[in-house]
Design a protein around this motif. Structure first.
Motif, PDB file in Angstrom:
ATOM      1  N   THR A   1     -15.382   1.213   8.225  1.00 11.73           N
ATOM      2  CA  THR A   1     -15.483   1.064   6.769  1.00 11.73           C
ATOM      3  C   THR A   1     -14.117   0.987   6.108  1.00 11.73           C
ATOM      4  N   VAL A   2     -13.057   1.362   6.817  1.00 11.01           N
ATOM      5  CA  VAL A   2     -11.717   1.423   6.225  1.00 11.01           C
ATOM      6  C   VAL A   2     -11.103   0.024   6.202  1.00 11.01           C
ATOM      7  N   TYR A   3     -10.433  -0.303   5.097  1.00  9.43           N
ATOM      8  CA  TYR A   3      -9.754  -1.595   5.004  1.00  9.43           C
ATOM      9  C   TYR A   3      -8.392  -1.404   4.365  1.00  9.43           C
ATOM     10  N   SER A   4      -7.483  -2.309   4.662  1.00  8.67           N
ATOM     11  CA  SER A   4      -6.153  -2.303   4.066  1.00  8.67           C
ATOM     12  C   SER A   4      -6.009  -3.504   3.141  1.00  8.67           C
ATOM     13  N   ASP A   5      -5.414  -3.274   1.983  1.00  8.19           N
ATOM     14  CA  ASP A   5      -5.125  -4.361   1.044  1.00  8.19           C
ATOM     15  C   ASP A   5      -4.094  -5.332   1.608  1.00  8.19           C
ATOM     16  N   GLN A   6      -3.366  -4.903   2.640  1.00  9.83           N
ATOM     17  CA  GLN A   6      -2.318  -5.742   3.227  1.00  9.83           C
ATOM     18  C   GLN A   6      -2.887  -6.882   4.071  1.00  9.83           C
ATOM     19  N   LEU A   7      -4.176  -6.792   4.410  1.00 16.15           N
ATOM     20  CA  LEU A   7      -4.807  -7.827   5.238  1.00 16.15           C
ATOM     21  C   LEU A   7      -5.849  -8.580   4.424  1.00 16.15           C
TER      22      LEU A   7
ATOM     23  N   ASP B   1     -12.493  -7.198  13.194  1.00 16.61           N
ATOM     24  CA  ASP B   1     -11.656  -6.687  14.277  1.00 16.61           C
ATOM     25  C   ASP B   1     -10.222  -6.457  13.817  1.00 16.61           C
ATOM     26  N   ALA B   2      -9.673  -7.389  13.025  1.00 11.72           N
ATOM     27  CA  ALA B   2      -8.288  -7.261  12.559  1.00 11.72           C
ATOM     28  C   ALA B   2      -8.124  -6.035  11.662  1.00 11.72           C
TER      29      ALA B   2
ATOM     30  N   CYS C   1      -6.009  -0.784  10.732  1.00 17.11           N
ATOM     31  CA  CYS C   1      -6.227   0.524  10.097  1.00 17.11           C
ATOM     32  C   CYS C   1      -6.112   1.649  11.118  1.00 17.11           C
ATOM     33  N   ALA C   2      -6.661   1.447  12.309  1.00 14.91           N
ATOM     34  CA  ALA C   2      -6.538   2.464  13.370  1.00 14.91           C
ATOM     35  C   ALA C   2      -5.078   2.641  13.759  1.00 14.91           C
ATOM     36  N   ALA C   3      -4.331   1.545  13.836  1.00 16.27           N
ATOM     37  CA  ALA C   3      -2.909   1.623  14.190  1.00 16.27           C
ATOM     38  C   ALA C   3      -2.122   2.379  13.117  1.00 16.27           C
ATOM     39  N   GLN C   4      -2.399   2.091  11.855  1.00 16.12           N
ATOM     40  CA  GLN C   4      -1.709   2.785  10.756  1.00 16.12           C
ATOM     41  C   GLN C   4      -2.034   4.272  10.760  1.00 16.12           C
TER      42      GLN C   4
END
Length: 174
Positions: free
Chosen positions: A132-138, A145-146, A151-154
């Protein structure tokens, strides 16, 4: 033309396992014996754990119980992207955890989660769920998958740099 690799940080030399000085890391028990057994004795500061499985098998319930136990001695945070705070509170009360000191954040935006981790500085944080987590950077969609990978890496970088133990919930859907 110098074919050497420049600009890279010198890596550690290759060595044998027998030569490496190693001491066992301190582990904090979760209060749930079977979970501690699977985790090798408990959680490790700055460690990242992925709890995966089919939807509905009890991952969230198990981790809410573990966080409640840990919250008696540590600062804990439950980040929910699957449910509202009220839904988490209702589940905790059904489990007999009505007086729980677990802190709850209903949020799915990575940058806001990161800011909260910095402000709250919990010892342990559950992210339910990483899908459910997303980054505004992507630009890719939440759950892609991306997004999941980045998000897991961050969150892993945050765990390593801050010492927060982060437990990621992953729903196995395919």
């Amino acid at each position: 033309a110098g074919g050497g690799v420049r600009g890279l940080v010198a890596s550690q030399p290759v060595t044998t396992l027998a030569e490496i000085e190693a001491s066992d890391v301190d582990r904090q028990g979760t209060g749930i014996d079977e979970l501690d057994r699977v985790l090798g004795g408990g959680i490790v500061a700055g460690g990242v754990v992925l709890i995966g499985g089919d939807p509905g098998i009890g991952k969230s319930t198990l981790l809410l119980q573990a966080l409640d136990s840990l919250s008696r001695t540590l600062k804990t945070l439950y980040v929910t992207g699957e449910e509202s705070g009220a839904q988490v509170a209702l589940r905790s009360r059904r489990l007999g955890l009505g007086a729980s000191q677990v802190r709850v954040l209903a949020e799915i935006q990575l940058e806001r989660i990161a800011a909260t981790l910095e402000a709250e500085a919990p010892a342990v944080c559950v992210i339910d769920s990483i899908q459910t987590v997303y980054s505004d950077q992507l630009s890719s969609a939440p759950g892609s998958d991306a997004q999941v990978r980045e998000c897991a890496a961050q969150l892993t970088r945050i765990a390593k740099s801050s010492g927060i133990t982060i437990i990621l919930v992953g729903h196995v859907t395919k």
